[in-house]
Design an enzyme around this catalytic site. Structure first.
Site, PDB file in Angstrom:
ATOM      1  N   ALA A  29      45.233  38.894  41.721  1.00 46.04           N
ATOM      2  CA  ALA A  29      44.635  40.264  41.200  1.00 46.04           C
ATOM      3  C   ALA A  29      44.286  39.661  39.491  1.00 46.04           C
ATOM      4  O   ALA A  29      44.189  38.513  39.471  1.00 46.04           O
ATOM      5  CB  ALA A  29      45.619  41.279  40.898  1.00 46.04           C
ATOM      6  N   ASN A  30      43.670  40.665  38.964  1.00 48.53           N
ATOM      7  CA  ASN A  30      43.214  40.297  37.575  1.00 48.53           C
ATOM      8  C   ASN A  30      43.446  41.518  36.753  1.00 48.53           C
ATOM      9  O   ASN A  30      44.033  42.521  37.241  1.00 48.53           O
ATOM     10  CB  ASN A  30      41.724  39.968  37.677  1.00 48.53           C
ATOM     11  N   ARG A  31      43.081  41.320  35.343  1.00 47.44           N
ATOM     12  CA  ARG A  31      43.484  42.392  34.514  1.00 47.44           C
ATOM     13  C   ARG A  31      42.757  43.581  34.361  1.00 47.44           C
ATOM     14  O   ARG A  31      42.643  44.473  33.639  1.00 47.44           O
ATOM     15  CB  ARG A  31      43.857  41.741  33.015  1.00 47.44           C
TER      16      ARG A  31
END
Ligand code: C5P
Length: 217
Positions: A29-31
């Site tokens: 995932a990413n932020r």
């Protein structure tokens, strides 16, 4: 009540991260929080647009008057965008994963040999839309950069053949935070906006989109 400047327009917005499965219980995932994209969808709906919001996995409430399609992966997002066309404008705010894991196995067990992830490229949804026969008249991309923000955004506008790029400086606390610091890159040049709450960035961008669609029709 404010004038419904976008009444009769259909606008597509992507927002949030994507999740790319590693196995049935794990993902990459990413932020991205989805806040800026959701705020833009809300602002466009307030101006009377019919808004389709293709959202990656986030826990935000659906803005009033917005049609939301939840997706998990970049490939699902690409399909949902395709199905939502045609649109008068598209604002691609999602932080789409660049790669997915090839050949997702059953749950990887600790004690098995240390796994090696083989990655494969995801579709570039924005670039694909830019080349599509259904290309929206106004195509807006985002660029999250930590250095040489404007230079990268100017290059990205050309490379992706987007009309506008909204460049975020994400070197500070922008991701997940309430404020955003953006530069609007258009064919005419670069406008640097003061640091604003994400809702205010959204309202200003929605006004600009309304201006552009009015000028084009
Ligand atoms: O190339 P980069 O990922 O920095 O470009 C960011 C812009 O492209 C954003 O508007 C993002 O939503 C869009 N994008 C996309 N599909 C991808 C990667 C990025 O639509 N696979």
């Amino acid at each position: 009540a404010p004038p419904k400047r976008l009444a009769g327009r259909h606008i597509l917005v992507t927002a949030g991260p994507t999740h790319e499965p590693i196995d049935p219980v794990r993902y990459i995932a990413n932020r991205s929080s989805g806040k800026q994209g959701f705020a833009i969808a809300a602002a466009l709906a307030r101006l009377g647009a019919r808004v389709t919001l293709v959202a990656g996995p986030v826990t935000l409430p659906t803005p009033h008057g917005v049609d939301r399609i939840d997706v998990e992966t970049a490939r699902e997002m690409a399909d949902a965008v395709d199905r939502a066309l045609p649109a008068d404008a598209a604002v691609m705010v999602a932080a789409v994963a660049d790669w997915h894991v090839e050949a997702v196995p059953q749950k990887i067990k600790k004690g098995d040999a240390t796994p090696t992830l083989i990655l494969a490229e995801n579709p570039d949804i924005l670039a694909t839309l830019a080349r599509s026969p259904d290309r929206p008249r106004l195509l807006v991309g985002f660029a999250a950069e930590t250095e040489r923000v404007i230079e990268h955004a100017v290059a990205k506008r050309i490379r992706k053949t987007a009309d506008w790029i909204v460049a975020n400086d994400v070197s500070g606390d922008v991701m997940g935070g309430a404020d955003n610091s953006v530069h609007l890159v258009t064919e005419a040049g670069v406008e640097s906006w003061e640091r604003l709450p994400k809702d205010a960035v959204a309202a200003r961008l929605a006004d600009r989109i309304a201006d552009a669609l009015e000028a084009a029709s």
